[in-house]
Design an enzyme around this catalytic site. Structure first.
Site, mmCIF file in Angstrom:
data_model
loop_
_atom_site.group_PDB
_atom_site.id
_atom_site.type_symbol
_atom_site.label_atom_id
_atom_site.label_comp_id
_atom_site.label_asym_id
_atom_site.label_seq_id
_atom_site.Cartn_x
_atom_site.Cartn_y
_atom_site.Cartn_z
ATOM 1 N N CYS A 164 0.843 -1.359 -0.041
ATOM 2 C CA CYS A 164 0.141 0.011 0.070
ATOM 3 C C CYS A 164 0.741 1.247 0.036
ATOM 4 O O CYS A 164 1.273 1.658 0.978
ATOM 5 C CB CYS A 164 -1.163 0.078 1.220
ATOM 6 S SG CYS A 164 -1.996 1.466 1.154
ATOM 7 N N CYS B 58 -0.465 4.091 1.936
ATOM 8 C CA CYS B 58 -0.435 4.053 3.488
ATOM 9 C C CYS B 58 1.434 4.282 3.967
ATOM 10 O O CYS B 58 1.645 4.891 4.978
ATOM 11 C CB CYS B 58 -0.751 2.774 4.092
ATOM 12 S SG CYS B 58 -1.974 1.716 3.176
ATOM 13 N N ASP B 59 2.193 3.462 3.210
ATOM 14 C CA ASP B 59 3.422 3.667 3.658
ATOM 15 C C ASP B 59 4.600 4.478 2.701
ATOM 16 O O ASP B 59 5.557 4.614 3.069
ATOM 17 C CB ASP B 59 4.108 2.205 3.362
ATOM 18 C CG ASP B 59 3.215 1.190 4.432
ATOM 19 O OD1 ASP B 59 2.900 1.828 5.682
ATOM 20 O OD2 ASP B 59 2.984 0.282 4.231
#
Ligand code: NDP
Length: 318
Positions: A141, A144-145
């Protein structure tokens, strides 16, 4: 002794969608019972810092966020149980819905909320799984990261709309995004517009006909060994982050085709609601969302599912 239990509102799956549905359902006196599934807390349990869930100015770890959501659900009266739904027999006319937990316990529910999520696909390489599990720089992701790789080189695998979207996202943070596409030039699966946007970005370097042989790095990712599947030539690409965007598998097999799914297995819900094709069965979170797939959007649809279920149950008993 009968192993059948009657439950007013059953929630299956304990990611942000399931716990949010549980919070709303409990506060609406629906006596919800939530079964956690095999990975209590869902996909966020394998995430390190979460900086994009509103309300946590100092960031929170994925497991920390899920522990908070569980506690919040329990504090308002939801019952959280460990167990996995193994099969279902949904009513076709709004009657009682039967759900079996771990192939043993039989539950008869007036309303069911499905929040079983989706599982990101990985390549299946040993070092990839090891570094994903340890938070060593493998992620599925980028939204997300990706932030943790600001100013650093990254690799992304895949050529669908997700891979393109994530490559574009990373390209705003990283000096170079190395995109590994296993098909030859022109073979991206993504929509034309997304593929064109990726190709137009100077700092996205596309490697056509290229597959990953290994992810490199002991404690943290240092790069990847890749191979051109036409010429057989191998090379190493140095990078700090290795992102995999080769699709997700929605977790729906236990329902054995009883809900209407799209071609990729996502539950189809009525636009603007969480209603499935069956009365009294609602779906929220990643199991019905192929586009956004964020903790906060999952939580939002969890709220919608509880409100939809509440309306359904009160109309039924009116
Ligand atoms: P897709 O299934 O569309 O694409 C998967 C990609 O991963 C393909 O390029 C595929 O390559 C590649 N791939 C699969 N396995 C491997 C492997 N082992 N090694 C290397 N590459 C691999 O998944 P997406 O998640 O991209 O999209 C799923 C659906 O969601 C699509 O319908 C998409 O349009 C939609 N979507 C829509 C968005 C939007 O509208 N904003 C955003 C994101 C997704 P190959 O082609 O060679 O098989």
């Amino acid at each position: 002794m009968s192993n059948i239990e009657k439950i007013h509102c059953l929630i299956i799956g304990s990611g942000p969608a399931g716990y949010t549905a549980a919070i709303y359902a409990a506060r609406a006196n629906m006596n919800p019972v939530i079964y956690t599934g095999a990975q209590p807390g869902g996909q966020l349990m394998t995430t390190t810092d979460v900086e994009n869930f509103p309300g946590y100015p100092e960031a929170v770890t994925g497991p920390g966020l899920m522990a908070d959501l569980q506690k919040q659900a329990e504090n308002v009266g939801a019952e959280v149980r460990f167990g996995t739904a193994s099969s279902v027999e949904f009513s076709k006319d709004g009657g009682v819905h039967k759900v079996w937990i771990d192939e043993e316990k039989e539950i008869h529910a007036d309303a069911v909320i499905i929040s079983t999520g989706a599982t990101a696909k990985y390549l299946g390489l040993e070092n990839e799984s090891r570094l994903a599990a340890s938070g060593g720089g493998v992620s599925a992701c980028a939204v997300c990261d990706g932030f943790f790789y600001k100013g650093k080189e990254t690799i992304i695998v895949g050529a669908g709309d997700s891979a393109c979207e994530e490559a574009l996202y990373l390209s705003n943070l990283c000096p170079t995004v190395h995109m590994l596409v296993r098909k030859p030039d022109g073979g991206m699966r993504a929509s034309r517009i997304m593929a064109d946007r990726v190709k137009a970005k100077d700092n996205i370097k596309i490697y056509w006909s290229t597959e990953t042989v290994d992810v490199l790095g002991d404690e943290f990712v240092t790069g990847a060994k890749v191979k051109n599947n036409v010429t057989g030539q191998e090379q190493e690409i140095a990078a700090d982050g290795f992102f995999v965007a080769i699709g997700h598998t929605p977790n729906t097999t236990f329902m054995n085709g009883q809900l209407t799914l799209d071609d990729d297995g996502y539950i189809i819900t009525t636009k603007g609601s969480t209603k499935t094709n069956l009365e009294g069965v609602f779906a929220c979170g990643d199991v019905q969302d192929r586009i956004y797939r964020q903790a906060i959007t999952a939580a939002g649809t969890g709220c919608m599912a509880a409100l939809d279920a509440e309306r359904y149950l009160s109309e039924k008993t009116a």
